[in-house]
Design a protein around this motif. Structure first.
Motif, mmCIF file in Angstrom:
data_model
loop_
_atom_site.group_PDB
_atom_site.id
_atom_site.type_symbol
_atom_site.label_atom_id
_atom_site.label_comp_id
_atom_site.label_asym_id
_atom_site.label_seq_id
_atom_site.Cartn_x
_atom_site.Cartn_y
_atom_site.Cartn_z
ATOM 1 N N SER A 107 0.829 -1.191 0.000
ATOM 2 C CA SER A 107 0.000 0.000 0.000
ATOM 3 C C SER A 107 0.875 1.256 0.000
ATOM 4 O O SER A 107 1.953 1.283 0.600
ATOM 5 N N LEU A 108 0.415 2.299 -0.691
ATOM 6 C CA LEU A 108 1.211 3.509 -0.902
ATOM 7 C C LEU A 108 1.636 4.227 0.372
ATOM 8 O O LEU A 108 2.625 4.958 0.368
ATOM 9 N N GLU A 109 0.922 4.053 1.463
ATOM 10 C CA GLU A 109 1.255 4.781 2.681
ATOM 11 C C GLU A 109 2.403 4.148 3.464
ATOM 12 O O GLU A 109 2.951 4.761 4.386
ATOM 13 N N ALA A 110 2.810 2.929 3.139
ATOM 14 C CA ALA A 110 3.822 2.202 3.909
ATOM 15 C C ALA A 110 5.095 3.005 4.172
ATOM 16 O O ALA A 110 5.586 3.026 5.310
ATOM 17 N N PRO A 111 5.677 3.700 3.188
ATOM 18 C CA PRO A 111 6.906 4.458 3.464
ATOM 19 C C PRO A 111 6.709 5.642 4.423
ATOM 20 O O PRO A 111 7.687 6.193 4.917
ATOM 21 N N GLU A 112 5.468 6.020 4.683
ATOM 22 C CA GLU A 112 5.182 7.171 5.546
ATOM 23 C C GLU A 112 5.167 6.802 7.034
ATOM 24 O O GLU A 112 4.972 7.674 7.883
#
Length: 139
Positions: A107-112
């Motif tokens: 999911s795109l939020e993982a690096p945040e």
């Protein structure tokens, strides 16, 4: 959105988003362009709502379109669910939220350093009857 001819109230929705999750979605959209959610029925992080660039996740004929999240951008964020999961959750209102911590998915939020999660409640009989019938994905 919904089609008023399907018998549902276009003002009712099966999905919502918290202010914190909406803010993160706006940020992710600035970075990645339009985004979408897919809620699978897997275990562990497979049961988390996964955020992808819109169109990157291939939808099938058995995927169910639950609705769209209006987060004050040019395009709303579509929310999809697998058919198997829909059978369990069809009487449930889902709210996408965000919490600190990393998920193990793509999911795109993982690096945040955060992850999306679903908060749910059973819909009333009136809400269930009034929600538009969900659309199906492409084959």
């Amino acid at each position: 959105m919904s089609d008023p001819r399907d018998g549902g109230d276009p003002g009712l929705s099966r999905v919502a988003v918290t202010p914190a999750a909406a803010e993160l979605l706006r940020s992710l959209t600035e970075i990645h362009g339009p985004v979408m959610f897919h809620q699978s029925g897997g275990c562990c992080d497979g049961s988390s709502p996964m955020c992808f660039p819109d169109g990157e996740f291939r939808l099938g004929a058995s995927d169910v379109h639950l609705g769209e999240l209006d987060i004050s951008l040019e395009r709303p964020v579509p929310v999809w669910m697998s058919q198997a999961q829909w059978e369990y959750w069809k009487h449930t209102h889902l709210t996408i939220d965000v919490v600190k911590g990393r998920g193990a998915g793509f999911s795109l939020e993982a690096p945040e350093g955060v992850r999306f999660l679903i908060r749910s409640r059973l819909m009333t009989d009136e809400e269930s009857a009034g929600c538009p019938a969900p659309a199906r994905g492409a084959s």
